[in-house]
Design a protein around this motif. Structure first.
Motif, short mmCIF file in Angstrom:
data_model
loop_
_atom_site.label_atom_id
_atom_site.label_comp_id
_atom_site.label_asym_id
_atom_site.label_seq_id
_atom_site.Cartn_x
_atom_site.Cartn_y
_atom_site.Cartn_z
N THR A 175 0.79 -1.17 0.22
CA THR A 175 0.09 -0.01 -0.18
C THR A 175 0.97 1.23 -0.08
O THR A 175 1.63 1.29 0.60
CB THR A 175 -1.06 0.07 1.18
OG1 THR A 175 -0.10 0.20 2.22
CG2 THR A 175 -1.85 -1.39 1.21
N LYS A 178 1.40 2.98 3.54
CA LYS A 178 2.33 2.91 4.43
C LYS A 178 3.70 3.21 4.05
O LYS A 178 4.54 3.79 4.87
CB LYS A 178 2.47 1.26 4.52
CG LYS A 178 1.19 0.52 5.29
CD LYS A 178 1.41 -0.84 5.46
CE LYS A 178 0.21 -1.60 6.18
NZ LYS A 178 0.58 -3.11 6.51
N SER A 316 -4.62 -8.76 10.49
CA SER A 316 -5.27 -8.13 9.23
C SER A 316 -3.96 -7.47 8.34
O SER A 316 -4.63 -7.13 7.23
CB SER A 316 -6.06 -6.81 9.99
OG SER A 316 -5.09 -5.81 10.47
N ASN A 317 -2.89 -7.15 8.65
CA ASN A 317 -1.90 -6.73 7.94
C ASN A 317 -2.07 -5.13 7.39
O ASN A 317 -1.60 -4.56 6.35
CB ASN A 317 -1.53 -7.75 6.62
CG ASN A 317 -1.17 -8.89 6.95
OD1 ASN A 317 -0.18 -9.22 7.86
ND2 ASN A 317 -1.79 -9.82 6.12
N GLU A 318 -2.98 -4.62 8.27
CA GLU A 318 -3.22 -3.28 8.07
C GLU A 318 -2.46 -2.35 8.91
O GLU A 318 -2.55 -1.05 8.56
CB GLU A 318 -4.91 -3.17 8.25
CG GLU A 318 -5.78 -3.92 7.40
CD GLU A 318 -7.30 -3.68 7.54
OE1 GLU A 318 -7.54 -3.17 8.48
OE2 GLU A 318 -8.09 -4.16 6.89
#
Length: 327
Positions: A175, A178, A316-318
């Motif tokens: 993303t 990030k 979640s890897n968020e």
């Protein structure tokens, strides 16, 4: 004491906060009252039954890093630490509990500027990044380095360490958001790679030469691109396997680059090697923390009773940075 205990195999639903016996400091051990503990992907894997704790570590209490206060000394501990010292460090397991025991040389003193939550976000990320980049990857000041998963705990630490060394820092993430946040930590060139292709971008930013060191948290699917992106006589240090553990390798590409692929992990190392890595961390990274050259990056903080929510956030890897439990 209260501790997070793994009940069965699965996701966050197998985690429970229960009362268990408080450990005692025996021999050359110290007892630490844990005030905060950070999460790592290894905790998720352990809950699934895919990454059991090594011998000597609690088999059912997760947690690899912590911050707290020395509560008691074993009878064979002399001079390394004192009761009342604020300390942080890594363990092979058992950090998500109110108390733990560890070897005194596995501890470092927390800089005054850090509270316990911030301190808990440091050890695993910065120890892993420092060891992988400098000890394993032999990164030199001024070299170029590619850091995969630059928004992760290890990634954010690695970006800052490389910047502190005056290196040119490239980073990848799924993303753009990030990567934008990572720029504030010292990331020079951001590469969004949802398709897994990044070598051409690396070459564009390095005048076609590639980078001297690659810190790889991705694993299998990144290997071919890593070999295309690494400079001649460069070093690829594999720390994580987010995209899998098995793949084919083009040995012609490896030979042509005269490159090295180095695999590394902290958890499974003998105590003596872990102590050596911790002492280097205390000597090199802690002074940077004291001066504000590097800093912990916290994504979110949860109470111990909300451990399932904390693991859900991690899975979640968020997140950007570390997920921390407050005890």
């Amino acid at each position: 004491m209260k501790a997070v205990v793994i009940k069965g195999k699965g996701g966050p639903e197998v985690l429970e906060v229960v009362d268990v016996a408080t450990p005692e400091a025996r021999g050359e051990q110290v007892l630490v009252r844990v005030h905060a503990a950070a999460l790592n992907r290894a905790d998720l894997l352990q809950a699934k039954g895919m990454y059991p704790a090594p011998a000597g570590a609690p088999a059912d209490i997760p947690g690899l890093e912590f911050a707290g206060v020395v509560e008691a000394l074993g009878p064979d501990v002399h001079d390394a630490v004192q009761v009342g010292d604020r300390v942080f460090g890594i363990v092979a397991g058992g950090a998500q509990a109110e108390y733990l025991t560890t070897h005194p040389r596995m501890l470092a003193k927390i800089p005054d500027a850090l509270d316990y939550e911030a301190a808990a976000a440091v050890p695993e990320a910065f120890l892993t990044a420092h060891d992988a980049l400098i000890t394993q990857g032999r990164l030199e000041p001024g070299e170029s380095v590619l850091i995969h998963a630059a928004g992760s705990g290890v990634g954010t630490a690695a970006v800052q360490i490389a910047r502190a060394m005056g290196c040119s820092v490239l980073g990848t993430s799924r993303t753009a958001d990030k990567l934008e946040k990572a720029k504030a930590l010292g990331l020079d060139f951001a590469i969004v790679n949802p398709s897994g292709a990044f070598a051409d971008e690396v070459k564009r930013h390095t005048g076609g030469e590639g980078v001297q060191v690659i810190l790889d948290l991705l694993g299998a699917r990144a290997l071919a691109e890593n070999l295309a992106a690494v400079a001649r006589r460069g070093r690829i240090v594999v720390v994580g396997l987010l995209t899998g553990a098995k793949t084919e390798i083009d040995l012609n590409a490896l030979l042509a680059r005269r490159a090295a692929i180095i695999g590394t992990t902290l958890r499974a190392r003998p105590l003596e090697e872990k102590i050596a890595a911790t002492r280097l961390f205390a000597a090199h990274v802690v002074p940077w923390l004291e001066r504000g050259v590097v800093k912990p990056v916290i994504d979110s903080t949860f109470a111990l009773d909300d451990v399932r929510k904390a693991h859900e956030r991690m899975a979640s890897n968020e997140g950007f940075g570390k997920v921390v439990l407050k005890l």
